[in-house]
Enzyme design. Structure first.
Site, PDB file in Angstrom:
ATOM      1  N   GLU A 210     -10.108   5.094   7.022  1.00 29.41           N
ATOM      2  CA  GLU A 210      -8.694   5.444   7.030  1.00 29.41           C
ATOM      3  C   GLU A 210      -8.329   6.802   6.425  1.00 29.41           C
ATOM      4  OE1 GLU A 210      -6.306   1.476   6.387  1.00 29.41           O
ATOM      5  OE2 GLU A 210      -8.135   1.432   5.196  1.00 29.41           O
TER       6      GLU A 210
ATOM      7  N   ARG B 220       0.827  -1.202   0.000  1.00 28.91           N
ATOM      8  CA  ARG B 220       0.000   0.000   0.000  1.00 28.91           C
ATOM      9  C   ARG B 220       0.869   1.264   0.000  1.00 28.91           C
ATOM     10  NH1 ARG B 220      -5.519   1.472   0.248  1.00 28.91           N
ATOM     11  NH2 ARG B 220      -6.359  -0.608   0.530  1.00 28.91           N
TER      12      ARG B 220
END
Ligand SMILES: Cc1cc2nc3c(=O)[nH]c(=O)nc-3n(C[C@H](O)[C@H](O)[C@H](O)COP(=O)(O)OP(=O)(O)OC[C@H]3O[C@@H](n4cnc5c(N)ncnc54)[C@H](O)[C@@H]3O)c2cc1C
Ligand code: FES
Ligand code: FES
Lengths: 475, 769
Positions: free
Chosen positions: B706, B304
């Protein structure tokens, strides 16, 4: 070892045979009152907050405490209010609870009971609610989910909604019950507390204890297990009104004086109007309600805030034992890391300092990683008598830079008789730097602590004498 | 709207793992862990500990009936140490006693001897010594080497970002008890019930259908309970299984902080090239990720970082390399943002440094390079429904930012003791698990004959409001009120083979599965109602506020009646549905594809004041325009955004994880590890809803968990700007968190502090002094 502990738990009197050093949180949770949570067991999160009510001068005074650090002996004879004791009978929500609901101020919910309890304590606090800051009451509660924004909105809203409560205690209770802030049984508490009155001297205290227990905010963080098997003497007395008093030109603080007592003392405020700002840098509301001056001094931590403050005021510690009483200058109290001149069986009775008369200046500085509810990286206090454009007397103390709280005697000596200007302070800073020996730890590296103390010494002077010294001259 | 969960919370009635009623005779477990960061175990003497009254048993790896292996992505992690220890906090033995206190006393009596081996705490050192958990990962688009020549400005440098303790307010824990027939039940505080089930079944050597895992709610997770709830559940289950007794294991805060992993610290190298107009032409970045002692989720986290290494910017030539470096720290793990924040911090440092060189404010470069509709991300996905420019422009307009900036300049020109700084922080975050397989969910919806509804999904409630969102979906589909709808605890016997509640996707996926199940039920109910009304089909029939309408005319039928009637006609009132997020693919060889369902965008403006005497600072305000889509529940979504933001601010400022050279965590208590508190909260936090529909989201909504955390990154640069207002000679160094210590040293860099702060610490035990 075990002892009868009696107190009022929400609406019912409880008597239990307990180890007096068991902490209140464990006892509550063992009774299946699980609203108070264990988030840290060291006074730093507020998830365990409960309200503690004690009879003082015919009134019940309510204060929040971290139940994880309060030994049950210290709640003997008190009223303990948990979240369960705040819920209304008819499953109606209190305005504090409703405000949380409408602002979405509870996410995971683990911190929530602590917040509700602390906010409710605001309404039970003494004085004029309008002048009290509701947010101060939740300065010991940490929420990891919400980032506090929604909680702040909820708190501000309920204060607005309920703000006009009367000051007088009985009227206040009625008002709060009427507004559903607290359940009705609060009206009967005074009577019940009087009924279960326990003699404060009836505590099986030993004469030669392993430890005196004050508020317990150091002992029960550092050695909770050891407490259970130690010989203890419980000496905490919640008695705001007479803890700080004047005697023969001295300001005296009984060892049980808490930071809250200091904050509320008219005498101290008079001497040092800035004391409120300083005191709010100490712990959190529930910690301040329990942290005593005797404990702070005898804990002998190099970064004790009250210790640094009273060092600069050139205070004396009055130690008593069966046989004798003696006064020791606080400057001479500390021997080495966490070692003091106190011998076993001696108890700090009170501390005192001469009330300064005129032309004096006091300042306290503390820097920590997080400004509030944190232990100092470095703290320092200063006391100056200033006459005819010269320093006639000066005491500077510093914490976090030496194995004990440090009285900067050489720097103080150097400054005595001097005019205040950047050159002089620069030299004093250099001298102070040679007096200290900070270590690198989680609160900062050695070089940081050295730089920080030097900047804080400048800060004292820039704050107290802005016309004599400018920040630009100090870099 | 009355939300069930929140009412439980505010009345103190919610049961967390430590609150659940345990049967009489429950035993208490305590984990004995390694005090040595790397070493061989020479001896382990349990005899004195075992002899303490009330100690039932002490287990070691030898007692494990199945396999002593809990590694998820890489099989490199023991449940209990065998012959070697790899970090301080590694579980070695499990003490079972009649009380917590006895277990804790016993742990002090265990005698262990180690042969100490060299300790690595720094990822670059691990890299140099070849300690990689997986082969290097490289994402590339265009060709950076061809364009450096064409750049007018090239800047390079290094940057560090620190770890972060989750500090879920509820520590890790589990309760376990045996069921009949050799089965076992585990109540766990986990984000991933299926992960716990897998680990328990492997450790015990029994099939998964004999392991029932249940979760009611968590007192916070933030990624810390995605993979790392499993060891405690497995240990607890191990004892319950072997002793045939109920066992409870709750970690103390200190043990939790020492034994569990944190956000991965990163050390990174960057090189950025721009043309004279400030367009970024090339970006090269190397991430040295500190994975800790085992891989845990670090490889996925590293991916990520690679996906998000360009943040919100379109850059035609990118080369990003990631190394997953093994060190002797507790295995680092998922933490809200999952590598995204670490990746974004580096590009922001690069942009900042380039801006200094060109001598323009960084926001000019930031704005110019924002990704636009139909641009391609460096991993090949086309950007659609892009909201980067829109959110930036709206922030500029709605908050009058140019005026704010003028005020800041004005303040700085007249103040010498305090200086202000500001920064813009745009974000772009992809939604989906980047491991495509994990993008599936299932749901069971039961309508009862009285019209009440119960649902079970794999979504774990941890304060993010996922159950409230699911209730919203059910309430919209059936047009019934929320109080008719109840969630069941998440349980592996009802929700099998599921993904953890993570990657911000819990609501999206589980709501979608629930939506399908509800639609199936609704179709049957309306057909049945049509039958009741003598219609040939259900066309024109709808339910509104629990009443059934035919072409807007009240039919007299109600929700209650059609449910009861359907059941009497033996029509199913229940449905089980599966959802697989569509259109996802990713080639892990070329590292190209369509890994995300959509992206979330936004822009924040952060303003700080630095106290130049003391080196402390305040974050004065954060103003953001965030891309929520059409929010399913604005109160919940705003709360998520505010909470995430604060964690991001904390990560960049005061949350500092410190280890000594021997691998010992120095910030192992709340008294030394500081998270944002009430006073830290900026006086002004304004988050505006962009309110553009998300065509592929459930009811046009977007995931929220997030992305807003990454607004916090702006605080670093705002503080840097304020510091440089006071001391223009302060060199721009990038080492987050920007603690008061670093701020003071920067303020007086080249004035007083000669030697810069070195993290080499020697410390005596300073437990709260
Ligand atoms: C969350 C938290 C935050 C804190 N923040 C701060 C802070 O900001 N600044 C700061 O300075 N401290 C702080 N502390 C530390 C602590 O609160 C203070 O040191 C406090 O003053 C201790 O007082 P006490 O009565 O609770 O001590 P106790 O724990 O009761 O006692 C401490 C020591 O003093 C001895 N002692 C107590 N009374 C006497 C007496 N009369 N005679 C002889 N010996 C005695 C005890 O035996 C023990 O050794 C904090 C603690 C916590 C848990
Ligand atoms: S449990 Fe954290 S303050 Fe008591
Ligand atoms: S709501 Fe989770 S910690 Fe406050």
């Amino acid at each position: 070892m075990n002892q009868n502990i009696t107190f009022l738990l929400n609406n019912s009197a409880v008597t239990a045979v307990l180890n007096p050093a068991a902490v209140t949180l464990d006892f509550l949770r063992s009774c299946k009152l699980t609203g108070a949570k264990e988030g840290c067991k060291e006074g730093d999160c507020g998830a365990c907050t409960v309200i503690c009510g004690t009879m003082e001068n015919d009134k019940v005074i309510y204060r929040t405490v971290n139940s994880c650090l309060v030994p049950v002996m210290n709640i003997h004879g008190s009223h303990i209010v948990t979240i369960e004791g705040l819920n209304l009978n008819n499953s109606q929500l209190s305005p504090v609870q409703s405000a949380f609901l409408s602002e979405g101020a509870a996410q995971c919910g683990f911190c929530t009971p602590g917040f509700i309890v602390s906010l409710t304590a605001f309404f039970l606090s003494s004085g004029n609610l309008k002048n009290n800051n509701i947010l101060d009451f939740i300065d010991g509660n940490v929420c990891r989910c919400t980032g506090h924004s929604s909680i702040i909105r909820a708190a501000v809203n309920i204060k607005k909604e309920i703000g006009n409560a009367p000051d007088e205690f009985e009227k206040r209770l009625l008002y709060l019950i009427n507004k559903n802030i607290i359940p009705e049984y609060f009206l009967t508490v005074k009577e019940k507390l009087t009924e279960l009155y326990v003699d404060p001297t009836d505590n099986n205290n030993s004469d030669m204890p392993d430890y005196y227990v004050g508020g317990g905010t150091d002992l029960f963080v550092q050695k909770p297990d050891e407490m259970l098997s130690s010989d203890l003497s419980f000496i905490f007395k919640r008695n705001t009104a007479d803890n700080v008093f004047e005697d023969d030109g001295y300001c005296c603080l009984r060892s049980s004086s808490t930071v809250t007592d200091i904050l509320e003392s008219a005498l101290l405020k008079n001497i040092f109007p800035g004391i409120t700002d300083f005191s709010e840098l100490f712990g959190s509301t529930p910690i301040r309600n329990n942290a005593t001056v005797g404990g702070n001094i005898n804990n002998a931590s190099p970064i004790g805030d009250m210790t640094a403050f009273f060092l600069a005021l050139d205070s004396d510690v009055i130690l008593t034992s069966d046989k004798s009483e003696r006064a020791v200058s606080l400057k001479d109290y500390f021997v080495s890391y966490k070692k003091t001149v106190r011998s076993r069986g001696e108890i700090i009775k009170f501390i005192r300092f001469k009330i300064p008369k005129k032309n004096f200046f006091i300042n306290f500085e503390k820097v920590s990683k997080r400004t509030y509810l944190d232990i100092a990286s470095v703290n320092t206090a200063i006391y100056i008598e200033y006459e005819n454009e010269r320093i006639s007397k000066i005491n500077i103390s510093a914490g976090g830079v030496f194995e004990t709280p440090k009285f900067l005697s050489l720097a103080s000596e150097f400054l005595t008789g001097k005019k205040i200007n950047a050159e002089v302070i620069k030299e004093a800073v250099r001298i102070a730097d040679a007096e200290i020996s900070p270590i690198s730890d989680a609160r900062g590296s050695e070089s940081y602590k050295r730089l920080l103390l030097s900047r804080l010494i400048y800060t004292h002077f820039i704050k107290l004498f802005p016309e004599l010294i400018d920040i630009k001259e100090t870099v | 709207m009355k939300d069930y969960d929140i009412i439980q919370h505010i009345t103190g009635k919610s049961l967390f793992i430590d609150d659940v009623n345990v049967p009489d005779g429950t035993l208490y477990a305590k984990v004995f862990y390694s005090k040595c960061a790397h070493g061989k175990i020479l001896s382990l003497d349990l005899s004195e500990a075992c002899s303490i009254k009330g100690v039932i048993k002490i287990f070691t790896y030898k007692d494990i009936p199945g396999i002593n292996q809990i590694g998820g992505i890489v099989r490199d992690e023991c449940l209990l140490a065998e012959n070697e220890v790899h970090f301080i906090g590694m579980p070695v033995a499990l003490i079972i006693a009649e009380s917590k206190f006895i277990a804790s006393e016993a742990s002090k009596k265990i005698v262990i001897k180690y042969e100490e081996l060299p300790v690595i705490t720094d990822p670059r050192e691990a890299f140099a010594k070849g300690q990689l958990s997986i082969p290097p990962r490289i994402f590339e688009s265009g060709n950076v080497n061809n364009v450096w020549d064409k750049c007018d400005v090239i800047e390079s440098g290094t940057c560090e970002s620190g770890g972060q303790e989750h500090l879920y307010l509820e520590t890790q824990g589990a309760v376990s008890y045996p069921l009949e027939g050799g089965s076992i039940k585990v109540i766990s505080s986990t984000q991933g019930p299926s992960a716990v089930q897998k680990v328990v079944s492997e450790v015990l050597g029994i099939s998964k259908n004999k392991v029932e895992v249940e979760v009611t709610r968590l007192g916070g997770g933030f990624g810390g309970k995605e993979d790392q709830a499993s060891p405690w559940a497995a240990l607890c289950a191990l004892a319950a299984f072997l002793l045939n007794k109920p066992v409870k294991l709750i970690l103390s805060r200190h043990d939790d902080m020492v034994m569990t992993g944190k956000r991965n610290p990163y050390s990174s190298d960057f090189k950025i090239g721009l043309n004279s107009e400030g367009m970024i032409l090339a970006y090269e970045v190397t991430f040295f990720q500190n994975s800790g002692a085992s891989a845990d989720l670090s490889p996925a986290i590293l991916d990520r970082s690679l996906f998000h290494c360009t943040n919100s910017y379109y850059i035609p030539n990118v080369k990003a390399i990631g190394y997953c470096c093994r060190t002797n720290l507790a295995p680092n793990t998922a933490f809200r943002g999952f590598g995204g924040p670490q990746g974004k911090f580096v590009i922001e440092c690069a942009v900042y440094k380039a801006a200094l060189k060109i001598n323009i404010p960084p926001d000019i470069i930031q704005k110019k390079n924002l990704i636009k509709e139909n641009d391609h991300f460096h991993y090949g996905q086309k950007a659609v429904n892009v909201m980067s420019g829109k959110s930036w422009d709206k922030a500029e307009m709605d908050f009058g930012l140019q005026k704010e900036i003028k005020k800041i300049r004005q303040f700085n020109s007249v103040n010498s003791l305090y200086k202000k700084g500001y920064a813009y922080m745009p974000i772009c975050f992809g939604i989906a698990f980047t491991n495509t397989r994990m993008n599936q969910a299932n749901a069971l919806v039961n309508v009862y004959t009285d019209g009440s509804v119960g649902f079970s999904t794999a979504a774990v409630e941890m304060g993010q409001g996922v159950n409230a969102k699911i209730r919203e979906v059910i309430s919209r589909v059936f047009s019934i009120s929320h109080d008719k709808i109840k969630n069941e605890p998440t349980n592996t016997t009802r929700s099998a083979n599921t993904s953890p509640t993570a990657a911000s996707s819990g609501a999206d996926m589980n709501c979608n599965a629930v939506l399908t199940a509800c639609n199936n039920i609704l179709e049957r109910l309306l057909n049945s109602a049509a039958d009741d009304l003598g219609l040939i089909n259900s066309e024109g029939l709808i339910i509104k506020d629990e009443k059934v309408f035919l072409n807007n005319k009240d039919t007299g039928l109600t929700w209650g009646i059609i449910v009861e009637n359907a059941n009497s006609k033996r029509i199913s009132l229940c449905d089980y549905a599966h959802y697989a997020t569509p259109d996802l693919f990713f080639d892990r060889v070329t590292n190209k594809g369509n890994p995300f369902r959509y992206h979330v965008y936004g822009t924040a403006f952060i303003e700080v004041t630095v106290d130049c005497l003391r080196g402390i600072y305040r974050i004065d305000s954060v103003k953001a325009v965030h891309d929520f889509g059409h929010s399913l529940n604005p109160v919940i979504d705003l709360g998520q955004a505010e909470g995430a933001l604060m964690q991001g601010l904390g990560w960049m400022t005061i949350e500092e994880i410190i280890h000594d050279k021997k691998g010992r965590l120095l910030t192992d208590l709340l008294s030394t590890y500081k998270v944002p508190d009430l006073h830290f909260t900026p006086a002004e936090v304004i988050i505006k809803f962009l309110n553009e529909p998300n065509p592929v989201g459930i009811f046009n909504s977007k995931a929220i968990g997030e992305p807003p955390l990454m607004y916090g990154i702006g605080a670093y640069f705002a503080i840097m700007n304020a510091v440089r207002e006071f001391n223009p000679d302060a060199s721009p160094e990038f080492s987050a968190p920007f603690t008061p210590e670093k701020v003071l040293l920067k303020l007086y860099e080249n004035t007083f502090a000669k030697d810069l702060h070195s993290p080499a610490l020697s410390i005596s035990d300073n437990k709260s002094n």
